[in-house]
Design a protein around this motif. Sequence first.
Motif, mmCIF file in Angstrom:
data_model
loop_
_atom_site.group_PDB
_atom_site.id
_atom_site.type_symbol
_atom_site.label_atom_id
_atom_site.label_comp_id
_atom_site.label_asym_id
_atom_site.label_seq_id
_atom_site.Cartn_x
_atom_site.Cartn_y
_atom_site.Cartn_z
ATOM 1 N N ALA A 91 -5.865 22.585 -6.342
ATOM 2 C CA ALA A 91 -4.764 22.437 -7.298
ATOM 3 C C ALA A 91 -4.811 23.551 -8.342
ATOM 4 O O ALA A 91 -3.776 24.134 -8.691
ATOM 5 N N LYS A 92 -5.999 23.869 -8.836
ATOM 6 C CA LYS A 92 -6.148 24.944 -9.827
ATOM 7 C C LYS A 92 -5.762 26.291 -9.234
ATOM 8 O O LYS A 92 -5.032 27.071 -9.848
ATOM 9 N N ILE A 93 -6.251 26.560 -8.035
ATOM 10 C CA ILE A 93 -5.958 27.852 -7.405
ATOM 11 C C ILE A 93 -4.476 27.951 -7.064
ATOM 12 O O ILE A 93 -3.849 28.991 -7.267
ATOM 13 N N ALA A 94 -3.895 26.865 -6.566
ATOM 14 C CA ALA A 94 -2.463 26.872 -6.237
ATOM 15 C C ALA A 94 -1.626 27.114 -7.486
ATOM 16 O O ALA A 94 -0.636 27.861 -7.446
ATOM 17 N N GLN A 95 -2.010 26.526 -8.601
ATOM 18 C CA GLN A 95 -1.284 26.735 -9.856
ATOM 19 C C GLN A 95 -1.380 28.195 -10.296
ATOM 20 O O GLN A 95 -0.391 28.779 -10.741
ATOM 21 N N THR A 96 -2.548 28.780 -10.151
ATOM 22 C CA THR A 96 -2.726 30.198 -10.484
ATOM 23 C C THR A 96 -1.834 31.068 -9.601
ATOM 24 O O THR A 96 -1.198 32.004 -10.080
ATOM 25 N N VAL A 97 -1.756 30.745 -8.311
ATOM 26 C CA VAL A 97 -0.897 31.499 -7.382
ATOM 27 C C VAL A 97 0.565 31.381 -7.813
ATOM 28 O O VAL A 97 1.294 32.381 -7.846
ATOM 29 N N ARG A 98 0.994 30.180 -8.158
ATOM 30 C CA ARG A 98 2.377 29.979 -8.596
ATOM 31 C C ARG A 98 2.683 30.804 -9.843
ATOM 32 O O ARG A 98 3.728 31.449 -9.932
ATOM 33 N N GLU A 99 1.774 30.779 -10.814
ATOM 34 C CA GLU A 99 2.002 31.469 -12.083
ATOM 35 C C GLU A 99 1.904 32.987 -11.967
ATOM 36 O O GLU A 99 2.728 33.708 -12.513
ATOM 37 N N ARG A 100 0.904 33.482 -11.275
ATOM 38 C CA ARG A 100 0.658 34.931 -11.228
ATOM 39 C C ARG A 100 1.415 35.657 -10.124
ATOM 40 O O ARG A 100 1.753 36.819 -10.267
ATOM 41 N N ASP A 158 -7.118 42.759 -10.189
ATOM 42 C CA ASP A 158 -5.785 42.345 -9.742
ATOM 43 C C ASP A 158 -4.857 43.550 -9.654
ATOM 44 O O ASP A 158 -4.073 43.668 -8.712
ATOM 45 N N GLU A 159 -4.950 44.437 -10.615
ATOM 46 C CA GLU A 159 -4.083 45.623 -10.619
ATOM 47 C C GLU A 159 -4.368 46.529 -9.423
ATOM 48 O O GLU A 159 -3.439 47.068 -8.804
ATOM 49 N N GLU A 160 -5.635 46.681 -9.082
ATOM 50 C CA GLU A 160 -5.992 47.498 -7.917
ATOM 51 C C GLU A 160 -5.519 46.841 -6.629
ATOM 52 O O GLU A 160 -5.032 47.505 -5.716
ATOM 53 N N ILE A 161 -5.636 45.528 -6.550
ATOM 54 C CA ILE A 161 -5.146 44.811 -5.382
ATOM 55 C C ILE A 161 -3.637 44.932 -5.288
ATOM 56 O O ILE A 161 -3.079 45.181 -4.216
ATOM 57 N N HIS A 198 -5.866 36.403 -4.252
ATOM 58 C CA HIS A 198 -4.882 37.295 -4.874
ATOM 59 C C HIS A 198 -4.315 38.280 -3.845
ATOM 60 O O HIS A 198 -3.098 38.470 -3.769
ATOM 61 N N TYR A 199 -5.192 38.873 -3.042
ATOM 62 C CA TYR A 199 -4.724 39.822 -2.022
ATOM 63 C C TYR A 199 -3.801 39.122 -1.016
ATOM 64 O O TYR A 199 -2.705 39.614 -0.718
ATOM 65 N N ALA A 200 -4.252 37.981 -0.492
ATOM 66 C CA ALA A 200 -3.449 37.261 0.508
ATOM 67 C C ALA A 200 -2.111 36.828 -0.084
ATOM 68 O O ALA A 200 -1.067 36.932 0.575
ATOM 69 N N GLY A 201 -2.132 36.366 -1.327
ATOM 70 C CA GLY A 201 -0.894 35.948 -1.980
ATOM 71 C C GLY A 201 0.072 37.107 -2.178
ATOM 72 O O GLY A 201 1.283 36.968 -1.941
#
Length: 163
Positions: free
Chosen positions: A78-87, A156-159, A31-34
């Motif tokens: 694939a799961k993590i990449a999808q989460t990155v795309r969505e969030r 996530d909000e703090e990041i 999340h931070y890197a994204g």
Amino acid sequence: MVSTRLSRLEGHRRKFMAVIDDTPECERAVHYAGMRAKNSNGGLVLLYVIADGDFQQWLGVEEIMRAEARQEAESTLAKIAQTVRERIGIEPEIVIREGIATEQIHAAIEEDRDIAILVLAAGSAKEGPGPLVSSIAGKAAAFPIPVTVIPDLLTDEEIDALT
């Protein structure tokens, strides 16, 4: 010594790399890197390293185990990449390598000269912050680029507020 980073040259962009594993804190690093990548118009590289020591079997069994490990890596990514795309709203690069994690991280950094920052997350388990973070603290695997270590207790909000 690492090759000169190209991320500041025309036609290149700075990439943040997060190492994907089965630890719960891995999500914090992603999340931070994204968010850093998105907010700086950079890129995100998700690196999954399959430990090669797991395949010391007979040839037929070894091939099956290697294929299963690869399939698990692809599914996790694939799961993590999808989460990155969505969030986060960016498209991450996916990299799967096999070998010793620290060696493969070094190799990925050397091969992709746009990778400028490695993002790891520290665990809060009693065993310690995790093998990669511990290796940095002990300088056993000092990486040739800056490393950002994220506490796993950040939300996530703090990041988002930090990026």
